[in-house]
Structure formats: C-alpha cells, structure tokens
Design a protein around this motif. Structure first.
Motif, mmCIF file in Angstrom:
data_model
loop_
_atom_site.group_PDB
_atom_site.id
_atom_site.type_symbol
_atom_site.label_atom_id
_atom_site.label_comp_id
_atom_site.label_asym_id
_atom_site.label_seq_id
_atom_site.Cartn_x
_atom_site.Cartn_y
_atom_site.Cartn_z
ATOM 1 N N ASN A 174 56.922 -1.745 -9.941
ATOM 2 C CA ASN A 174 55.957 -0.928 -10.667
ATOM 3 C C ASN A 174 54.892 -1.872 -11.190
ATOM 4 O O ASN A 174 55.207 -2.838 -11.873
ATOM 5 C CB ASN A 174 56.625 -0.214 -11.855
ATOM 6 N N GLY A 175 53.662 -1.607 -10.859
ATOM 7 C CA GLY A 175 52.575 -2.422 -11.382
ATOM 8 C C GLY A 175 52.284 -3.693 -10.614
ATOM 9 O O GLY A 175 51.637 -4.586 -11.139
ATOM 10 N N ARG A 176 52.745 -3.804 -9.367
ATOM 11 C CA ARG A 176 52.422 -4.969 -8.537
ATOM 12 C C ARG A 176 51.873 -4.489 -7.201
ATOM 13 O O ARG A 176 52.435 -3.607 -6.559
ATOM 14 C CB ARG A 176 53.642 -5.855 -8.283
ATOM 15 N N PHE A 177 50.775 -5.103 -6.787
ATOM 16 C CA PHE A 177 50.107 -4.740 -5.546
ATOM 17 C C PHE A 177 49.774 -6.000 -4.769
ATOM 18 O O PHE A 177 49.577 -7.063 -5.354
ATOM 19 C CB PHE A 177 48.791 -3.993 -5.840
ATOM 20 N N THR A 178 49.666 -5.869 -3.458
ATOM 21 C CA THR A 178 49.218 -6.972 -2.621
ATOM 22 C C THR A 178 48.008 -6.488 -1.822
ATOM 23 O O THR A 178 47.916 -5.299 -1.486
ATOM 24 C CB THR A 178 50.346 -7.493 -1.705
ATOM 25 N N LEU A 179 47.095 -7.404 -1.551
ATOM 26 C CA LEU A 179 45.904 -7.042 -0.792
ATOM 27 C C LEU A 179 46.327 -6.628 0.612
ATOM 28 O O LEU A 179 47.105 -7.325 1.267
ATOM 29 C CB LEU A 179 44.921 -8.216 -0.733
ATOM 30 N N SER A 180 45.830 -5.499 1.062
ATOM 31 C CA SER A 180 46.190 -4.960 2.367
ATOM 32 C C SER A 180 45.817 -5.923 3.490
ATOM 33 O O SER A 180 44.792 -6.601 3.433
ATOM 34 C CB SER A 180 45.478 -3.624 2.582
ATOM 35 N N GLN A 181 46.654 -5.944 4.510
ATOM 36 C CA GLN A 181 46.389 -6.800 5.672
ATOM 37 C C GLN A 181 45.189 -6.311 6.485
ATOM 38 O O GLN A 181 44.674 -7.048 7.313
ATOM 39 C CB GLN A 181 47.635 -6.873 6.562
ATOM 40 N N VAL A 182 44.732 -5.065 6.266
ATOM 41 C CA VAL A 182 43.551 -4.581 6.986
ATOM 42 C C VAL A 182 42.263 -5.162 6.401
ATOM 43 O O VAL A 182 41.217 -5.123 7.042
ATOM 44 C CB VAL A 182 43.475 -3.037 7.024
ATOM 45 N N GLU A 183 42.354 -5.693 5.186
ATOM 46 C CA GLU A 183 41.189 -6.346 4.587
ATOM 47 C C GLU A 183 40.917 -7.655 5.337
ATOM 48 O O GLU A 183 41.856 -8.335 5.756
ATOM 49 C CB GLU A 183 41.459 -6.683 3.112
ATOM 50 N N PRO A 184 39.651 -8.022 5.486
ATOM 51 C CA PRO A 184 39.381 -9.335 6.085
ATOM 52 C C PRO A 184 39.901 -10.434 5.156
ATOM 53 O O PRO A 184 40.012 -10.222 3.944
ATOM 54 C CB PRO A 184 37.856 -9.381 6.186
ATOM 55 N N PRO A 185 40.231 -11.604 5.702
ATOM 56 C CA PRO A 185 40.715 -12.696 4.844
ATOM 57 C C PRO A 185 39.700 -13.026 3.749
ATOM 58 O O PRO A 185 38.499 -13.113 4.008
ATOM 59 C CB PRO A 185 40.872 -13.870 5.812
ATOM 60 N N ARG A 186 40.192 -13.181 2.537
ATOM 61 C CA ARG A 186 39.331 -13.468 1.389
ATOM 62 C C ARG A 186 39.964 -14.544 0.534
ATOM 63 O O ARG A 186 41.173 -14.589 0.375
ATOM 64 C CB ARG A 186 39.136 -12.220 0.535
ATOM 65 N N SER A 187 39.111 -15.374 -0.055
ATOM 66 C CA SER A 187 39.591 -16.380 -1.005
ATOM 67 C C SER A 187 39.684 -15.742 -2.382
ATOM 68 O O SER A 187 39.197 -14.630 -2.608
ATOM 69 C CB SER A 187 38.633 -17.576 -1.048
ATOM 70 N N ILE A 188 40.262 -16.460 -3.306
ATOM 71 C CA ILE A 188 40.361 -15.966 -4.683
ATOM 72 C C ILE A 188 38.967 -15.780 -5.279
ATOM 73 O O ILE A 188 38.696 -14.812 -5.979
ATOM 74 C CB ILE A 188 41.250 -16.892 -5.556
ATOM 75 N N THR A 189 38.042 -16.664 -4.967
ATOM 76 C CA THR A 189 36.678 -16.541 -5.499
ATOM 77 C C THR A 189 35.957 -15.336 -4.906
ATOM 78 O O THR A 189 35.129 -14.730 -5.570
ATOM 79 C CB THR A 189 35.863 -17.827 -5.278
#
Length: 111
Positions: A19-34
C-alpha cells in the motif's frame, strides 16, 4: 512537489502486495532521477547500496518520497512511496537509523 504531481506526469504501477508504493511503468522511456524531479530546487541525496554495482538516490517529497536505484549499466528503477512507506524503505536500506514503526500510516496515500 507531491506524490500526486509525479503520479500525474508519469505512468506508475502499484508494487504488488503493498500500500503506498509504486514503480515507474516499463512502458515509460528510460529516465534518470533528474528527469523525474525536473527541478533544481529539489535535493537529490545519493547513498551507496549493499549491492556494489548500484547507487541509491532519495528525494523527499511533501507527502512521501522517491527512491531510485541506479544499476551498473546506468539504468534506473524508480519507486514512489507514501510517507510511511518512504520511511520504512529508508530504514530497510540503512539510510535512516530509527525504526519507522512509530510513523503513523497516511491513509490518504494508501490507495
């Protein structure tokens, strides 16, 4: 910046059995933290990982936080966490030394 801001800007998937944890979807292009934070005013802290080929980046948000893992190949795994889960994960990673058990759940971020 709030969790909702990042949830609106990018496609996230809830981490199973949390509950309350998400991960960036793999369909998103690769992104850095910035790329995700996209602000010079938000502090990005860097920590070593128990895995020697990985770095951990932490961004505290108004209502939780972003924890990103940079792999040896420079790719990232990004996790977005409610306030309670953010504290718990930092404790599990050894970033903070106190137990988050006293941190109350934030039901507004647990859906």
């Amino acid at each position: 910046m709030k969790i909702e801001d990042l949830l609106k800007r990018f496609q996230w998937e809830q981490i199973p059995n949390t509950n309350g944890r998400f991960t960036l979807s793999q369909v998103e292009p690769p992104r850095s933290i910035t790329d995700l934070v996209d602000s010079a005013e938000i502090e990005i802290k860097q920590y070593p990982s128990a895995h020697h080929q990985e770095l951990i980046f932490v961004v505290e948000l108004e209502d939780g936080g972003l924890i990103s893992y940079q792999r040896k190949d420079a790719s990232f795994i990004h996790t977005l966490n409610s306030q309670n889960m953010f504290k718990r994960k930092q404790w599990e990673l050894g970033i903070i030394s106190y137990s988050p058990r006293g941190v109350p759940d934030d039901p507004s971020q647990e859906s």
